[in-house]
Design a protein around this motif. Structure first.
Motif, mmCIF file in Angstrom:
data_model
loop_
_atom_site.group_PDB
_atom_site.id
_atom_site.type_symbol
_atom_site.label_atom_id
_atom_site.label_comp_id
_atom_site.label_asym_id
_atom_site.label_seq_id
_atom_site.Cartn_x
_atom_site.Cartn_y
_atom_site.Cartn_z
ATOM 1 N N GLU A 206 0.828 -1.204 0.000
ATOM 2 C CA GLU A 206 0.000 0.000 0.000
ATOM 3 C C GLU A 206 0.864 1.257 0.000
ATOM 4 O OE1 GLU A 206 -2.482 -0.435 3.387
ATOM 5 O OE2 GLU A 206 -3.938 -1.759 2.387
ATOM 6 N N ALA A 207 1.952 1.243 0.779
ATOM 7 C CA ALA A 207 2.857 2.393 0.827
ATOM 8 C C ALA A 207 3.528 2.613 -0.520
ATOM 9 C CB ALA A 207 3.909 2.186 1.914
ATOM 10 N N GLU A 208 3.953 1.502 -1.148
ATOM 11 C CA GLU A 208 4.592 1.608 -2.462
ATOM 12 C C GLU A 208 3.604 2.126 -3.504
ATOM 13 O OE1 GLU A 208 6.060 -2.284 -3.209
ATOM 14 O OE2 GLU A 208 7.830 -2.060 -1.906
ATOM 15 N N LEU A 209 2.335 1.663 -3.411
ATOM 16 C CA LEU A 209 1.316 2.119 -4.359
ATOM 17 C C LEU A 209 1.058 3.612 -4.200
ATOM 18 C CD1 LEU A 209 -0.790 1.480 -6.520
ATOM 19 C CD2 LEU A 209 -2.402 0.891 -4.683
ATOM 20 N N LYS A 210 0.963 4.075 -2.937
ATOM 21 C CA LYS A 210 0.739 5.491 -2.696
ATOM 22 C C LYS A 210 1.904 6.322 -3.219
ATOM 23 C CE LYS A 210 -2.241 5.031 1.374
ATOM 24 N NZ LYS A 210 -2.366 5.283 2.847
ATOM 25 N N ALA A 211 3.115 5.822 -3.007
ATOM 26 C CA ALA A 211 4.301 6.541 -3.486
ATOM 27 C C ALA A 211 4.298 6.633 -5.013
ATOM 28 C CB ALA A 211 5.570 5.845 -2.992
ATOM 29 N N LYS A 212 3.905 5.528 -5.666
ATOM 30 C CA LYS A 212 3.850 5.531 -7.135
ATOM 31 C C LYS A 212 2.766 6.487 -7.633
ATOM 32 C CE LYS A 212 5.574 0.806 -7.831
ATOM 33 N NZ LYS A 212 5.222 -0.566 -8.304
ATOM 34 N N GLN A 213 1.608 6.482 -6.964
ATOM 35 C CA GLN A 213 0.527 7.379 -7.372
ATOM 36 C C GLN A 213 0.934 8.842 -7.202
ATOM 37 O OE1 GLN A 213 -2.644 5.974 -4.835
ATOM 38 N NE2 GLN A 213 -3.369 4.470 -6.343
ATOM 39 N N LYS A 214 1.605 9.142 -6.095
ATOM 40 C CA LYS A 214 2.062 10.498 -5.866
ATOM 41 C C LYS A 214 3.079 10.916 -6.913
ATOM 42 C CE LYS A 214 4.267 13.461 -2.421
ATOM 43 N NZ LYS A 214 4.880 13.535 -1.074
ATOM 44 N N ALA A 215 4.024 10.001 -7.213
ATOM 45 C CA ALA A 215 5.040 10.311 -8.218
ATOM 46 C C ALA A 215 4.404 10.519 -9.585
ATOM 47 C CB ALA A 215 6.075 9.184 -8.270
ATOM 48 N N ARG A 216 3.393 9.688 -9.885
ATOM 49 C CA ARG A 216 2.726 9.821 -11.180
ATOM 50 C C ARG A 216 1.985 11.153 -11.292
ATOM 51 N NH1 ARG A 216 0.090 5.571 -10.980
ATOM 52 N NH2 ARG A 216 -1.987 6.333 -10.422
ATOM 53 N N LYS A 217 1.291 11.554 -10.229
ATOM 54 C CA LYS A 217 0.572 12.825 -10.233
ATOM 55 C C LYS A 217 1.528 13.992 -10.392
ATOM 56 C CE LYS A 217 -3.428 11.407 -7.469
ATOM 57 N NZ LYS A 217 -4.161 11.618 -6.190
ATOM 58 N N GLU A 218 2.662 13.916 -9.683
ATOM 59 C CA GLU A 218 3.635 14.992 -9.809
ATOM 60 C C GLU A 218 4.208 15.057 -11.212
ATOM 61 O OE1 GLU A 218 6.516 14.294 -6.797
ATOM 62 O OE2 GLU A 218 5.256 15.065 -5.163
ATOM 63 N N ALA A 219 4.457 13.863 -11.787
ATOM 64 C CA ALA A 219 4.992 13.830 -13.149
ATOM 65 C C ALA A 219 3.988 14.395 -14.142
ATOM 66 C CB ALA A 219 5.362 12.391 -13.519
ATOM 67 N N GLU A 220 2.706 14.047 -13.943
ATOM 68 C CA GLU A 220 1.657 14.558 -14.830
ATOM 69 C C GLU A 220 1.520 16.073 -14.700
ATOM 70 O OE1 GLU A 220 -1.746 12.366 -13.640
ATOM 71 O OE2 GLU A 220 -1.207 10.541 -14.781
ATOM 72 N N ALA A 221 1.619 16.540 -13.460
ATOM 73 C CA ALA A 221 1.511 17.982 -13.249
ATOM 74 C C ALA A 221 2.676 18.714 -13.897
ATOM 75 C CB ALA A 221 1.461 18.280 -11.758
ATOM 76 N N LYS A 222 3.874 18.123 -13.756
ATOM 77 C CA LYS A 222 5.046 18.732 -14.390
ATOM 78 C C LYS A 222 4.892 18.760 -15.894
ATOM 79 C CE LYS A 222 8.452 17.583 -10.834
ATOM 80 N NZ LYS A 222 9.687 16.814 -10.539
ATOM 81 N N ALA A 223 4.347 17.662 -16.440
ATOM 82 C CA ALA A 223 4.162 17.589 -17.893
ATOM 83 C C ALA A 223 3.156 18.625 -18.374
ATOM 84 C CB ALA A 223 3.702 16.186 -18.286
ATOM 85 N N GLN A 224 2.112 18.818 -17.575
ATOM 86 C CA GLN A 224 1.100 19.812 -17.952
ATOM 87 C C GLN A 224 1.678 21.221 -17.926
ATOM 88 O OE1 GLN A 224 -2.177 19.223 -15.310
ATOM 89 N NE2 GLN A 224 -2.838 17.298 -16.282
#
Length: 288
Positions: A206-224
């Motif tokens: 669960e911790a790894e999943l949350k970390a991946k989701q957070k990283a993905r959101k940050e990456a998407e925000a950076k891309a936007q």
């Protein structure tokens, strides 16, 4: 030879006459009569005690049987304690080992050794192997017809005892129950360990999943931000500046227009915690 010890709490009552009466009644109840015996009081311990040495041949030349002596001894001792209101012992843990002589010294050595390793034994072979490091030999008595174990004895320094003579808990029947209990306990611990590992893995996943989701959101925000043409007060930000802002950093911008158009200024720009708003600080007016 029969040693009989009494509790220190009864020491004041243990006159020679009283101890002789107890010894005689004990011998009578044990069925050892019509033979020669002597009673000796011993003063080398805190526990008042005596020794009885008797001739195992009756006066009519018949042999005195010692079969089931242990069980008879328990019943007789209990009967005398109850009759004379004597104190019951507190268990083998209270016995001072350093003051014992053989065979009692060996018996207590065997008792303590078994007690120290029994919880780790799940079958007769485990117990036999574990006692080797103490120098204790173990022998199982088996039924001739089926080979099933029905008894156990322990030997140390050429002195041997049946399991029940060491302690009633160490008869083979009771040892077998301990083996079975140890097996069940191991299963229970194994199940608890498995469930604990499963829970730890679940938490980690669960911790790894949350970390991946957070990283993905940050990456998407950076891309936007990198794709958008962000214009702040007339100044268009570069993709690098956008990434800096998304990384919780700030960028220094020059030529920013004041809202009323009166002048230009320079400022450090940064995003709010939610990455939804852009702020500027440390304004530096510039002359037109």
């Amino acid at each position: 030879h029969i040693p009989i010890a009494f509790s220190p709490e009864d020491k004041e009552r243990m006159s020679d006459e009283f101890m002789i009466r107890l010894a005689k009644e004990y011998m009578q109840e044990m069925g050892v009569n019509n033979t020669q015996y002597i009673i000796v009081r011993h003063e080398n311990t805190e526990n008042p005690h005596l020794h009885i040495v008797y001739n195992r041949i009756y006066n009519d030349l018949k042999l005195i049987s010692v079969n089931n002596d242990y069980k008879r001894n328990i019943k007789v001792c209990k009967k005398l304690k109850d009759k004379y209101n004597l104190t019951y012992g507190k268990g083998k843990e209270k016995v001072k080992r350093e003051k014992l002589d053989n065979p009692d010294k060996v018996k207590y050595y065997i008792h303590d050794a078994i007690k120290s390793i029994l919880s780790n034994c799940k079958n007769p072979a485990d117990l036999r192997f574990a006692l080797k490091k103490f120098g204790i030999e173990l022998e199982y008595k088996q039924k001739r017809t089926t080979g099933e174990i029905e008894g156990v004895s322990f030997r140390y320094n050429d002195i041997s005892f049946k399991g029940s003579q060491v302690d009633r808990k160490f008869s083979f029947g009771n040892l077998k129950k301990e083996f079975e209990n140890n097996i069940e306990e191991a299963k229970r611990q194994g199940q608890e360990e498995y469930l604990r590992e499963q829970e730890e893995q679940k938490i980690q996943q669960e911790a790894e999943l949350k970390a991946k989701q957070k990283a993905r959101k940050e990456a998407e925000a950076k891309a936007q931000i990198a794709k958008r043409n962000i214009v702040l007060r007339g100044v268009e930000l570069t993709p690098e500046q956008g990434e800096t802002l998304m990384g919780d950093g700030s960028v220094f911008l020059e030529g920013l227009n004041k809202s009323d158009g009166s002048c230009q200024f320079s400022a450090y720009a940064f995003l709010n915690d939610e990455k939804t708003g852009l702020f500027s600080v440390k304004t530096i007016p510039m002359s037109l």
